[in-house]
Design a protein around this motif. Structure first.
Motif, mmCIF file in Angstrom:
data_model
loop_
_atom_site.group_PDB
_atom_site.id
_atom_site.type_symbol
_atom_site.label_atom_id
_atom_site.label_comp_id
_atom_site.label_asym_id
_atom_site.label_seq_id
_atom_site.Cartn_x
_atom_site.Cartn_y
_atom_site.Cartn_z
ATOM 1 N N VAL A 90 -34.315 13.045 38.973
ATOM 2 C CA VAL A 90 -34.873 13.354 37.751
ATOM 3 C C VAL A 90 -34.921 14.985 37.455
ATOM 4 O O VAL A 90 -34.601 15.205 36.331
ATOM 5 C CB VAL A 90 -36.538 13.078 37.494
ATOM 6 C CG1 VAL A 90 -36.960 13.059 36.137
ATOM 7 C CG2 VAL A 90 -36.489 11.276 38.076
ATOM 8 N N LEU A 94 -32.710 16.817 34.319
ATOM 9 C CA LEU A 94 -33.705 17.665 33.448
ATOM 10 C C LEU A 94 -33.070 19.097 33.393
ATOM 11 O O LEU A 94 -32.900 19.791 32.453
ATOM 12 C CB LEU A 94 -34.992 17.874 33.794
ATOM 13 C CG LEU A 94 -36.002 16.347 33.586
ATOM 14 C CD1 LEU A 94 -37.371 16.534 33.791
ATOM 15 C CD2 LEU A 94 -35.771 15.824 32.081
ATOM 16 N N GLU A 100 -34.640 13.719 28.441
ATOM 17 C CA GLU A 100 -35.628 12.717 28.839
ATOM 18 C C GLU A 100 -35.020 11.845 29.853
ATOM 19 O O GLU A 100 -33.887 11.973 30.012
ATOM 20 C CB GLU A 100 -36.274 11.841 27.517
ATOM 21 C CG GLU A 100 -37.620 12.125 26.966
ATOM 22 C CD GLU A 100 -38.617 12.333 28.074
ATOM 23 O OE1 GLU A 100 -38.440 11.628 29.155
ATOM 24 O OE2 GLU A 100 -39.309 13.377 27.961
ATOM 25 N N TYR A 101 -35.942 11.012 30.596
ATOM 26 C CA TYR A 101 -35.296 10.245 31.500
ATOM 27 C C TYR A 101 -36.220 8.847 31.472
ATOM 28 O O TYR A 101 -37.497 8.792 31.653
ATOM 29 C CB TYR A 101 -35.539 11.179 32.993
ATOM 30 C CG TYR A 101 -34.864 10.517 34.055
ATOM 31 C CD1 TYR A 101 -34.001 11.384 34.580
ATOM 32 C CD2 TYR A 101 -35.394 9.304 34.881
ATOM 33 C CE1 TYR A 101 -33.178 10.857 35.660
ATOM 34 C CE2 TYR A 101 -34.538 9.052 35.889
ATOM 35 C CZ TYR A 101 -33.540 9.741 36.356
ATOM 36 O OH TYR A 101 -32.845 9.382 37.453
ATOM 37 N N LYS A 114 -40.468 6.808 24.356
ATOM 38 C CA LYS A 114 -39.671 7.932 24.681
ATOM 39 C C LYS A 114 -39.155 8.761 23.406
ATOM 40 O O LYS A 114 -39.095 9.937 23.283
ATOM 41 C CB LYS A 114 -38.537 7.628 25.567
ATOM 42 C CG LYS A 114 -39.071 7.123 27.073
ATOM 43 C CD LYS A 114 -39.351 8.570 27.730
ATOM 44 C CE LYS A 114 -39.692 8.053 29.195
ATOM 45 N NZ LYS A 114 -40.024 9.375 30.121
ATOM 46 N N ILE A 117 -41.848 10.837 21.594
ATOM 47 C CA ILE A 117 -42.139 12.135 22.472
ATOM 48 C C ILE A 117 -41.163 12.902 22.137
ATOM 49 O O ILE A 117 -41.322 14.102 22.397
ATOM 50 C CB ILE A 117 -42.851 11.641 23.783
ATOM 51 C CG1 ILE A 117 -41.731 11.233 24.719
ATOM 52 C CG2 ILE A 117 -43.856 11.288 23.873
ATOM 53 C CD1 ILE A 117 -42.104 11.071 26.186
ATOM 54 N N LEU B 166 -44.818 8.993 28.995
ATOM 55 C CA LEU B 166 -44.901 10.065 29.660
ATOM 56 C C LEU B 166 -43.553 10.903 29.776
ATOM 57 O O LEU B 166 -42.525 10.510 30.137
ATOM 58 C CB LEU B 166 -45.230 9.817 31.052
ATOM 59 C CG LEU B 166 -45.486 10.633 32.173
ATOM 60 C CD1 LEU B 166 -46.709 11.794 31.692
ATOM 61 C CD2 LEU B 166 -45.910 10.578 33.560
ATOM 62 N N PRO B 167 -43.499 12.167 29.179
ATOM 63 C CA PRO B 167 -42.487 13.078 29.430
ATOM 64 C C PRO B 167 -41.913 13.189 30.819
ATOM 65 O O PRO B 167 -42.824 13.379 31.516
ATOM 66 C CB PRO B 167 -42.842 14.353 28.564
ATOM 67 C CG PRO B 167 -43.876 14.003 27.785
ATOM 68 C CD PRO B 167 -44.554 12.794 28.297
ATOM 69 N N ALA B 168 -40.635 12.981 31.026
ATOM 70 C CA ALA B 168 -39.930 13.080 32.402
ATOM 71 C C ALA B 168 -40.504 14.234 33.060
ATOM 72 O O ALA B 168 -40.872 14.363 34.172
ATOM 73 C CB ALA B 168 -38.565 12.921 32.363
ATOM 74 N N ALA B 169 -40.485 15.417 32.273
ATOM 75 C CA ALA B 169 -40.561 16.608 32.692
ATOM 76 C C ALA B 169 -42.151 16.846 33.222
ATOM 77 O O ALA B 169 -42.629 17.445 34.441
ATOM 78 C CB ALA B 169 -40.430 17.850 31.873
ATOM 79 N N MET B 171 -43.848 13.957 34.278
ATOM 80 C CA MET B 171 -43.928 13.187 35.350
ATOM 81 C C MET B 171 -43.594 13.792 36.802
ATOM 82 O O MET B 171 -44.247 13.409 37.756
ATOM 83 C CB MET B 171 -42.806 12.178 35.060
ATOM 84 C CG MET B 171 -42.738 10.882 36.272
ATOM 85 S SD MET B 171 -41.607 9.758 36.022
ATOM 86 C CE MET B 171 -40.137 10.585 36.458
#
Ligand SMILES: C[S@@+](CC[C@H](N)C(=O)[O-])C[C@H]1O[C@@H](n2cnc3c(N)ncnc32)[C@H](O)[C@@H]1O
Lengths: 123, 274
Positions: A90, A94, A100-101, A114, A117, B166-169, B171
């Motif tokens: 991840v 990034l 995003e992921y 997603k 956000i 939830l934003p991956a960053a 997380m």
């Protein structure tokens, strides 16, 4: 609004494509990173790309790196949609410039959440 | 398995007494679909048998289990996003300016469910207002469900839950992966004090609040109960504090002392001034 779905599985391309169309996008797709780069050059620009990680020819991570090298595409929002769930992966995505992921399996709801956000207003 | 009219009435009365959740006639399917699995799990042959037990032994722990299964715990990280944008861009900057002298903020989340909402807000603070690290922040999150409170304290989320909003960053910054699950890291976890509170009963003492979030729970209550709770929230708030309701909720026609703020779809209120 134009979006691209990049996944080597035709089934996933169909599902993601349908979700994005329901949300209001026009959708183009590609089966790997090389195809996706070609498609991107044809259409000029997309608002959003959903990118699988593991694909032949050029994988999703390499695709993200390629896209981020080119200023033309700096506004393209990139979201990895993948079975890779290691934290290190991840972070790697990034850092390469993915916005995003999302970890597979996904639902329409997750995609919408997603997008919102990421500041892409939907529905 | 169909629920009889009298069993339905018994369950709805019990649930309303214990939690204020109002199950209108027509919700038989909902009661059935939630009570059936409970009946099976607890070893009853049918809903009827379970209700019989409840009738004969009213003090049984089963009552709480019934309430527990009748609550709806749907939630997600940064749910509806707009209230969080409003908190970040307007409400917190204003409160921080106003409380510069005391350097204290009291925050209450009044229906925390499995914890996504309080943790989202805690992350928002950490990400955007590092200066608050040195403030005295009292952050209380409450719920009626012991099961949900345990989940809040454990702070463990499945992949399906962590994928939602939830934003991956964030997380990777605030969660640790444990097998297929994700666990809130300690420094975030310890920001929030999780406690039991039943909104429909007497509330334990809480300090005057700068910020109250009671989102997506009043919808389950009847008008009288909504009014009562809004009245108590009003008393609990500092005069210049803020209050957030869920996207589909309003104070309109319930309590005119609240004034809706003109922030896009964020369900943000303050007390009418003057
Ligand atoms: C739909 S969730 C809302 C969660 C979160 N606030 C959100 O907006 O995503 C509703 C929560 O309210 C809780 N609840 C229901 N009745 C309650 C009561 N009488 N007192 C306190 N909490 C209650 C339930 O246990 C559940 O966790």
């Amino acid at each position: 609004m134009l979006a691209m779905v990049i996944d080597d599985s035709k089934a996933i391309r169909l599902i993601l494509g349908k979700i994005l169309k329901d949300i209001g996008f026009e959708v183009v797709d590609a089966a790997n990173g090389v195809e996706a780069m070609e498609r991107l050059k044809e259409v000029g620009k997309v608002e959003l790309a959903l990118v699988d990680w593991n694909m032949p020819e050029m994988n999703g991570y390499e695709f993200v790196c390629e896209v981020r090298k080119d200023e033309t595409y700096k506004d393209v929002r990139l979201m990895m949609v993948t079975t890779e769930t290691e934290t290190s992966q991840v972070i790697k995505a990034l850092e390469a410039g993915a916005n995003e992921y999302l970890m597979k399996p996904f639902t329409k709801e997750m995609i919408q959440e997603k997008l919102s956000i990421m500041g892409i207003s939907v529905g | 398995m169909n629920i009889s009219e009298s069993d339905f009435q018994f369950i709805t009365k019990l649930v309303k007494e214990l939690s204020a959740i109002a199950l209108e006639p027509g919700k038989e399917y909902l009661v059935e679909s939630r009570i059936n699995p409970l009946a099976q799990k607890e070893g009853f042959a049918s809903i009827e048998e379970l209700v019989k037990k409840l009738r004969s032994e009213p003090q049984n722990g089963l009552r709480n289990k019934v309430v527990e299964v009748m609550t709806t715990n749907e939630t997600s990280f940064f749910r509806d996003i707009h209230p969080f944008e409003t908190l970040k861009n307007f409400v917190l900057p204003e409160l921080i300016e106003k409380r510069e002298k005391t350097r204290e903020l009291n925050i209450w989340c009044g229906a925390s469910s499995s914890g996504q909402e309080p943790y989202s807000f805690a992350m928002l603070i950490k990400e955007n207002f590092p200066q608050l690290d040195s403030w005295k922040i009292k952050y209380i999150a409450t719920d009626i469900s012991d099961e949900m409170l345990k989940r809040c304290r454990d702070g463990i989320y499945s992949q399906l839950e962590i994928n939602r909003g939830l934003p991956a960053a964030m997380m990777v910054k605030y969660f640790e992966r444990q097998g297929t699950e994700w666990r809130v890291k300690e420094d975030l976890r310890k920001m929030v004090d999780f406690r039991y509170t039943n909104l429909s009963e007497n509330w334990p003492y809480m300090p005057p609040m700068d910020l109250v979030m009671v989102r997506n729970v009043l919808i389950y209550f009847d008008v009288e109960m909504k009014k009562q709770i809004l009245g108590k929230i009003k008393k609990l708030m500092r005069p210049d504090g803020y209050f957030f309701l869920g996207a589909a909720e309003t104070t309109l026609n319930l309590d005119e002392s609240f004034e809706r703020m003109n922030y896009k779809q964020s369900g943000c209120y303050r007390l009418r001034q003057g």
